[in-house]
Design a protein around this motif. Sequence first.
Motif, mmCIF file in Angstrom:
data_model
loop_
_atom_site.group_PDB
_atom_site.id
_atom_site.type_symbol
_atom_site.label_atom_id
_atom_site.label_comp_id
_atom_site.label_asym_id
_atom_site.label_seq_id
_atom_site.Cartn_x
_atom_site.Cartn_y
_atom_site.Cartn_z
ATOM 1 N N LEU A 32 0.839 -1.201 0.000
ATOM 2 C CA LEU A 32 0.000 0.000 0.000
ATOM 3 C C LEU A 32 0.873 1.249 0.000
ATOM 4 C CD1 LEU A 32 -2.790 1.358 0.239
ATOM 5 C CD2 LEU A 32 -2.577 1.151 2.723
ATOM 6 N N HIS A 33 1.963 1.216 0.753
ATOM 7 C CA HIS A 33 2.889 2.347 0.812
ATOM 8 C C HIS A 33 3.511 2.616 -0.557
ATOM 9 C CE1 HIS A 33 7.070 3.888 1.571
ATOM 10 N NE2 HIS A 33 6.353 4.830 2.123
ATOM 11 N N LEU A 34 3.930 1.578 -1.249
ATOM 12 C CA LEU A 34 4.517 1.741 -2.582
ATOM 13 C C LEU A 34 3.505 2.318 -3.562
ATOM 14 C CD1 LEU A 34 6.600 -1.574 -2.868
ATOM 15 C CD2 LEU A 34 7.459 0.745 -2.422
ATOM 16 N N TRP A 35 2.262 1.870 -3.459
ATOM 17 C CA TRP A 35 1.216 2.380 -4.355
ATOM 18 C C TRP A 35 0.948 3.857 -4.086
ATOM 19 C CZ3 TRP A 35 -3.736 4.304 -3.344
ATOM 20 C CH2 TRP A 35 -4.539 4.501 -4.477
ATOM 21 N N LEU A 36 0.918 4.251 -2.795
ATOM 22 C CA LEU A 36 0.691 5.653 -2.451
ATOM 23 C C LEU A 36 1.830 6.540 -2.958
ATOM 24 C CD1 LEU A 36 -0.680 5.342 1.211
ATOM 25 C CD2 LEU A 36 -1.955 5.996 -0.838
ATOM 26 N N ILE A 37 3.073 6.075 -2.822
ATOM 27 C CA ILE A 37 4.219 6.848 -3.306
ATOM 28 C C ILE A 37 4.139 7.027 -4.823
ATOM 29 C CG2 ILE A 37 6.718 6.769 -3.646
ATOM 30 C CD1 ILE A 37 7.014 5.572 -0.920
ATOM 31 N N LYS A 38 3.761 5.951 -5.516
ATOM 32 C CA LYS A 38 3.661 6.017 -6.970
ATOM 33 C C LYS A 38 2.597 7.022 -7.409
ATOM 34 C CE LYS A 38 2.883 3.059 -11.021
ATOM 35 N NZ LYS A 38 2.569 1.686 -11.471
ATOM 36 N N GLU A 39 1.436 6.999 -6.751
ATOM 37 C CA GLU A 39 0.368 7.925 -7.101
ATOM 38 C C GLU A 39 0.743 9.366 -6.765
ATOM 39 O OE1 GLU A 39 -2.653 7.391 -8.621
ATOM 40 O OE2 GLU A 39 -1.724 5.479 -9.101
ATOM 41 N N LYS A 40 1.432 9.553 -5.637
ATOM 42 C CA LYS A 40 1.811 10.909 -5.246
ATOM 43 C C LYS A 40 2.855 11.481 -6.187
ATOM 44 C CE LYS A 40 2.607 13.596 -1.092
ATOM 45 N NZ LYS A 40 2.864 13.560 0.360
ATOM 46 N N LYS A 41 3.797 10.649 -6.617
ATOM 47 C CA LYS A 41 4.803 11.119 -7.567
ATOM 48 C C LYS A 41 4.176 11.493 -8.899
ATOM 49 C CE LYS A 41 9.035 8.910 -5.897
ATOM 50 N NZ LYS A 41 10.106 7.926 -6.209
ATOM 51 N N ARG A 42 3.111 10.784 -9.248
ATOM 52 C CA ARG A 42 2.443 11.079 -10.523
ATOM 53 C C ARG A 42 1.750 12.435 -10.471
ATOM 54 N NH1 ARG A 42 -2.607 10.085 -12.590
ATOM 55 N NH2 ARG A 42 -3.234 9.031 -10.666
#
Length: 364
Positions: A32-42
């Motif tokens: 979940l943390h990796l997914w949140l980081i990916k979305e935030k970077k986008r």
Amino acid sequence: MIEFIETHKQDIIYSITVIALIFALRILTNRLHLWLIKEKKRKFPNDPPRASNLLKRILNTLWLVLGIIALSYLFVENQNKGVIIENFKTALYIGIVLAITIIVATTVNLWFKIDIKKKIENQHDPTSFKFLRYVVLTGIYFIGGMLCLLAFPSLKGVAQTALGGAGVITLIVGISSQEALSNLVGGLFIISFKPFRIGDRVKVTDTMVGTVTDITLRHTVIRNFENKMIVIPNSIINKEKLINYDLGELKCCERIEIGISYDSDIDLAKQIMREECENHPLILDNRTELEKMEGLPIVKTALTQLNDSSMTIRAWSWANNYSDAFTLRCDVLESIKKRFDKEGIEIPFPYRTLVMKSEKTAKE
């Protein structure tokens, strides 16, 4: 061994289940943390993932603490198992409250950032909205902290008082220092009366000149022309007499002063300064219609001061804004110096005479 396993079969199954559940929750949290980081970077490529990292640490710590408490349930006597259950509930409550607080604060922060970005793109003033973001986020974290205190019986009264409406102000006044309160009130005054806004170019002192980038509950941030961030407490900047170059009319008058020697031709020096200023492409004709009809020059020059070893000539040159005025000043100072050298106008420098006294001869 087989007999031990048969005897403690239920305890072994319970332990394996708890450990497996802990590992499963940690793996799920990390994904979940990796997914949140990916979305935030986008959406926000330049924004560091502090909130998601904090949420990950809290959840992983929560699963570990709950697992230890659950496993300790096997090693306590029956009369103490009630305490273990209460500790499990308390840890679960605090972990959930902290996680929800961070999620709500992060969501609200992202919403504010998106709306602020839209306001900037539409050329609207984002100052009040940025300040409101800090107020709302502070309120969310404050409420989350007070809800965590409700889990402890000894601190329950403090939390209930703080969450009771009027108790919020009493608690803030009680735990805050005078300086912190003055900074908060100073920030409210800045937002209310707007002596400057985010994006304005201001001058607080000769060493503090730049663009306002942020106004928080505690301080105002100014980025100077060396790309350095100047952090000034709101209580201090409220007391300063600052210059706002973007408040009202943007046109700016730059006073260019140069000292010439007493042997130099004053009229020629004034003419050179006027011509160099008027020939610059950034000069602004600020004359009235009457002054134009009378044939007055675009740049006014005058002898303003008689010094010990020089005479000060001043030229009043106008530009469209502060940036143009600064550029004009730098360019014109160089061109005037070159013209002075060519036309024989001397810019004096200090002379110093040293008197060497010899020792007195001995009396005869």
